[in-house]
Design a protein around this motif. Structure first.
Motif, short mmCIF file in Angstrom:
data_model
loop_
_atom_site.label_atom_id
_atom_site.label_comp_id
_atom_site.label_asym_id
_atom_site.label_seq_id
_atom_site.Cartn_x
_atom_site.Cartn_y
_atom_site.Cartn_z
N ASP A 59 1.48 -5.53 -14.41
CA ASP A 59 0.15 -5.40 -15.01
C ASP A 59 -0.65 -4.26 -14.41
N TYR A 60 -0.08 -3.54 -13.43
CA TYR A 60 -0.83 -2.52 -12.70
C TYR A 60 -0.13 -1.17 -12.74
N THR A 61 -0.92 -0.16 -12.53
CA THR A 61 -0.41 1.21 -12.38
C THR A 61 -0.73 1.69 -10.98
N VAL A 62 0.26 2.26 -10.29
CA VAL A 62 0.06 2.77 -8.94
C VAL A 62 -0.48 4.20 -9.03
N ILE A 63 -1.65 4.39 -8.41
CA ILE A 63 -2.28 5.72 -8.39
C ILE A 63 -2.30 6.21 -6.95
N LYS A 64 -1.77 7.39 -6.72
CA LYS A 64 -1.73 7.98 -5.38
C LYS A 64 -2.67 9.17 -5.33
N GLU A 65 -3.52 9.19 -4.29
CA GLU A 65 -4.43 10.31 -4.07
C GLU A 65 -4.52 10.54 -2.57
N GLY A 66 -4.14 11.72 -2.14
CA GLY A 66 -4.07 11.96 -0.70
C GLY A 66 -3.01 11.08 -0.08
N GLU A 67 -3.37 10.36 0.97
CA GLU A 67 -2.43 9.46 1.63
C GLU A 67 -2.63 8.01 1.23
N ALA A 68 -3.53 7.75 0.31
CA ALA A 68 -3.84 6.39 -0.12
C ALA A 68 -3.23 6.11 -1.49
N GLU A 69 -2.88 4.85 -1.71
CA GLU A 69 -2.37 4.39 -3.01
C GLU A 69 -3.14 3.15 -3.42
N ILE A 70 -3.46 3.08 -4.69
CA ILE A 70 -4.18 1.90 -5.18
C ILE A 70 -3.49 1.37 -6.42
N LEU A 71 -3.73 0.08 -6.69
CA LEU A 71 -3.21 -0.58 -7.88
C LEU A 71 -4.35 -0.71 -8.88
N MET A 72 -4.19 -0.09 -10.04
CA MET A 72 -5.21 -0.16 -11.08
C MET A 72 -4.69 -1.00 -12.24
#
Length: 589
Positions: free
Chosen positions: A7-20
Motif C-alpha cells: 500500500d506504500y511507495t518508498v521515497i528516497k531523498e538524501g540519506e533518508a527513506e520514507i513510506l508514502m
C-alpha cells in the motif's frame, strides 16, 4: 506497528527513506527538496559557528583563571622559603582553608574547574513534520546533531512519521521522536529549550511566530517558510496586514518585499520579549520565501529595531520608489538617543512623472543576509555536492545571493523602466556600465533575473534612460503619459555607456548558471493532504495524474458496490448523489 508495503511507495531523498501511502493521506511535496537541502546547508554552518563561538567564550574564561593559578603558585613558593625575620623551618603560619596555600596544593582541581566544556549537541524542533522526512534527514545527514523533535497536530501524520522513523533504522530511532500535539502549545510550554526551530507550514506561519520566538535559545536559529505568496505579494493587502502587520505593494520587487515583511513580522514578535533577530540568509525559491535568523536577548539592542524598518513610497505612474525609515538615532555623550525619523522623504506628487504614491510597509530595510555565512555555506555545499540532491539549484541561489548589494533594499526592473518610456531596452551590461561609470554600485538579485539593485538615486536612473532614448528615438506619445513627462525633462547628469569591467558579476564572467529552469512539469505547490483529487487540480499535478487518481477512485467505488450487493441480496446501485459526484470528477478538463 504492522505495515503492508504493497500500500506504500518508498521515497528516497538524501540519506533518508520514507513510506508514502498511495492515497493522499499525509502531505509530501517533491519540490520542497530545495527547501530541505538549503536548510541542511544552513544548519551545518550553524553548528560550525556555534562551536567556534563556544570555543571563543571558553578561551576568555580560562585566561583569567590561568593568571590566578600562576599568581597563587608564586605566592605559595614565597611562603615556603625562609623569610628575613629568621623564621625556622619548624615555624609556620596557619593558612585559612580558602587561602592561596590550599589552591597551590592542588592546582589540578582548579584547572579542571575552569576547563572548557564541549557544547551540548543542538536540540532541533520541527514544528510541523507531516511525513517526518525533514527531521529524518536532519538526524541522518548532519554530524553532531542532537535530539530532533517532530510535531504534528494530525494523527495520520504522526503515525506516518513514527512509521518512517522505524523504517530508517537505529540512528533515526535514537535521535528522532514524534509527538501528536499542537506545535504552539508545545513551544510555549518549552521556553528557550530548542537551539533550532524549523517552521514550514502549509500556508502562513504567522500563528506560530510568537510561540516559536519564545522557544528558541539565546543565539539559536529560527528557520521559517511562508508559502502564502499571493497575500505577501499584494494580492490581498488587508489580509497581509492582519497576519504580518505590514501592507504589501504590487511591484516587480514584491517577492523581495515579501521576504522583508516576514523578517519585520518576526522582529516584531521578538521585541515583545526583549529579543531581536539577526538574519543570516533570506531566499525566495520556487513558490515560497524562506528566512534563517538568529535570535538574541538584549533590551538595549532591541531599541535599534526602528532603525531597521522603513515604509515604502511607490509611484503609481513609474518605477520610482523611496524608503522612509521609522526611526533615527543621535549620539548623546556616551549614550544614544532614539528619535522618530524625519519625513516625509517625498512630496505629494512624484518628482519624475507627477503621479501619486502608494505607501506600503513597514518592511525590514536592514541587510537580509550575512555575507560571511553565505560564503561559508556556499563553499561547504560545493565541497559536499554529492550529499545534496538539489545541489545545482541551491548552489545557483547561493551564488547569486553572494553577489547582491546587502545595504540596498528592493530593486529595479530594467524592462519596467523601458515599458514606462515605451522604448527598446538596453542590454543589462550596458545599463550596469552606465551606473558604474556614474560612480554608483549595482548588482543583480536572486529574486528576479531582470532585477537590479543599485544605490543610485532615481534622478540618475531616469537620466540614464533619457540619454538612451535620445540615441534610440521612440514614437510620439500622449503628453499626459508618465513616460512623456519623464522624457520632457533634460538630463542633469552626463551618462557614459562605455563598457565597464564590472558590468558583469564574477558568476556571469565565469558563465556560472544562476537561474535554472524547473526540473520537471508541475514543479510547485501540491494539494493539501486528505483532499479528494478532482479535475480542477490539473494545474497542480497534471492531466495524467488527475485521470489516474479519478479512474482509481471510480474502480474503488465499483468494488465497494459489488461487495455490498450480496449482503443486501438486492441489486442496489450507487447512491444518486454519490454517482453524480464520481461522474463529475472523472470528466477531465
Amino acid at each position: 506497528m504492522e505495515t503492508d508495503l504493497n500500500d506504500y511507495t518508498v521515497i528516497k531523498e538524501g540519506e533518508a527513506e520514507i513510506l508514502m501511502h498511495k492515497k493522499n493521506q499525509v502531505f509530501f511535496n517533491k519540490a520542497q527538496v530545495n527547501n530541505r537541502d538549503m536548510s541542511i546547508a544552513v544548519l551545518r554552518e550553524f553548528l560550525s559557528k556555534r562551536k567556534q563561538e563556544h570555543e571563543a567564550k571558553s578561551s576568555k574564561r580560562t585566561r583569567p583563571a590561568s593568571k590566578v593559578i600562576e599568581k597563587d603558585a608564586s605566592e605559595a613558593s614565597k611562603e615556603e622559603t625562609p623569610s628575613e625575620n629568621g623564621m625556622n623551618n619548624g615555624d609556620h603560619e596557619v593558612a585559612s582553608e580558602d587561602g592561596p596555600s590550599s589552591v597551590s596544593k592542588d592546582p589540578a582541581k582548579t584547572t579542571e574547574r575552569f576547563a572548557p566544556r564541549e557544547p551540548k549537541p543542538p536540540k532541533v524542533l520541527e514544528a510541523l513534520s507531516a511525513s517526518g522526512l525533514r527531521a529524518l534527514r536532519y538526524a541522518r545527514e548532519i554530524e553532531g546533531i542532537g535530539q530532533v523533535v517532530a510535531l504534528d497536530n494530525d494523527l495520520a501524520s504522526v503515525e506516518a512519521c513514527q512509521r518512517n522513523i522505524k523504517f530508517n533504522g537505529s540512528v533515526a530511532i535514537s535521535k528522532v521522536e514524534s509527538h501528536h500535539t499542537d506545535a504552539r502549545v508545545h513551544m510555549l510550554t518549552h521556553p528557550k529549550e530548542f537551539d533550532v526551530v524549523d517552521l514550514d507550514p502549509y500556508g502562513s506561519p504567522s500563528i506560530f511566530l510568537d510561540s516559536a520566538i519564545q522557544s528558541v535559545t539565546d543565539g539559536g536559529l529560527l528557520m521559517c517558510t511562508a508559502t502564502d505568496m499571493a497575500v505577501l505579494c499584494g494580492g490581498n493587502g488587508e489580509v497581509c496586514y492582519s497576519k504580518y502587520g505590514s501592507y504589501p505593494l504590487r511591484a516587480k520587487y514584491c517577492h523581495e518585499m515579501a521576504l522583508r515583511i516576514l523578517l519585520a513580522s518576526i522582529e516584531s514578535h521578538a521585541n515583545r520579549y526583549k529579543r531581536y533577530i539577526v538574519p543570516v540568509l533570506s531566499v525566495q525559491m520556487d513558490f515560497y520565501v524562506r528566512v534563517f535568523v538568529r535570535v538574541y536577548t538584549s533590551a538595549s539592542a532591541m531599541k535599534n529595531t526602528p532603525l531597521k524598518l522603513s515604509y515604502v513610497y511607490q509611484c503609481i505612474g513609474c518605477d520610482s520608489f523611496h524608503l522612509q525609515p521609522v526611526g533615527r538615532s543621535l549620539p548623546k555623550n556616551n549614550s544614544v538617543r532614539y528619535l522618530p525619523a524625519i519625513g516625509p522623504v517625498v512630496k505629494q506628487d512624484c518628482n519624475h512623472c507627477g503621479k501619486k504614491y502608494n505607501m506600503g510597509g513597514p518592511i525590514w530595510s536592514a541587510p537580509m543576509h550575512d555575507p560571511e555565512w553565505v560564503t561559508s555555506i556556499l563553499n561547504s555545499v560545493k565541497s559536499m555536492k554529492d550529499r545534496y540532491p538539489a545541489y545545482d539549484r541551491i548552489s545557483a541561489v547561493l551564488t547569486t545571493v553572494s553577489e547582491e548589494l546587502l545595504d540596498v533594499p528592493l530593486f529595479l526592473s530594467l524592462h519596467n523602466l523601458c515599458a514606462t518610456l515605451k522604448c527598446i531596452s538596453p542590454s543589462a551590461a550596458m545599463f550596469r556600465s552606465a551606473v558604474i561609470n556614474a560612480n554608483y554600485r549595482i548588482s543583480g538579485t536572486h529574486v528576479n533575473p531582470l532585477g537590479m539593485k543599485t544605490d543610485a538615486p532615481m534622478e540618475v536612473i531616469w537620466d540614464i534612460m533619457r540619454c538612451w532614448v535620445k540615441n534610440h528615438p521612440i514614437k510620439a506619445q500622449s503628453p499626459e503619459q508618465p513616460g512623456s513627462v519623464i522624457l520632457s525633462k533634460e538630463p542633469s547628469h552626463e551618462v557614459d555607456f562605455s563598457r565597464h569591467i564590472g558590468s558583469l558579476s564574477k558568476a556571469q564572467a565565469k558563465k556560472v548558471a544562476r537561474f535554472l529552469p524547473n526540473p520537471e512539469k508541475h514543479w510547485g505547490p501540491k494539494l493539501r493532504a486528505g483532499r479528494q483529487i478532482t479535475s480542477k487540480h490539473v494545474s497542480l499535478i497534471g492531466h495524467e495524474a488527475v485521470n489516474g487518481h479519478l479512474s482509481q477512485y471510480h474502480e474503488e467505488l465499483k468494488e465497494e458496490d459489488e461487495e455490498a450487493e450480496p449482503e443486501d441480496n438486492v441489486q442496489d446501485k450507487v447512491d444518486p448523489k454519490r454517482q453524480k459526484t464520481a461522474t463529475d470528477n472523472i470528466t477531465s478538463t
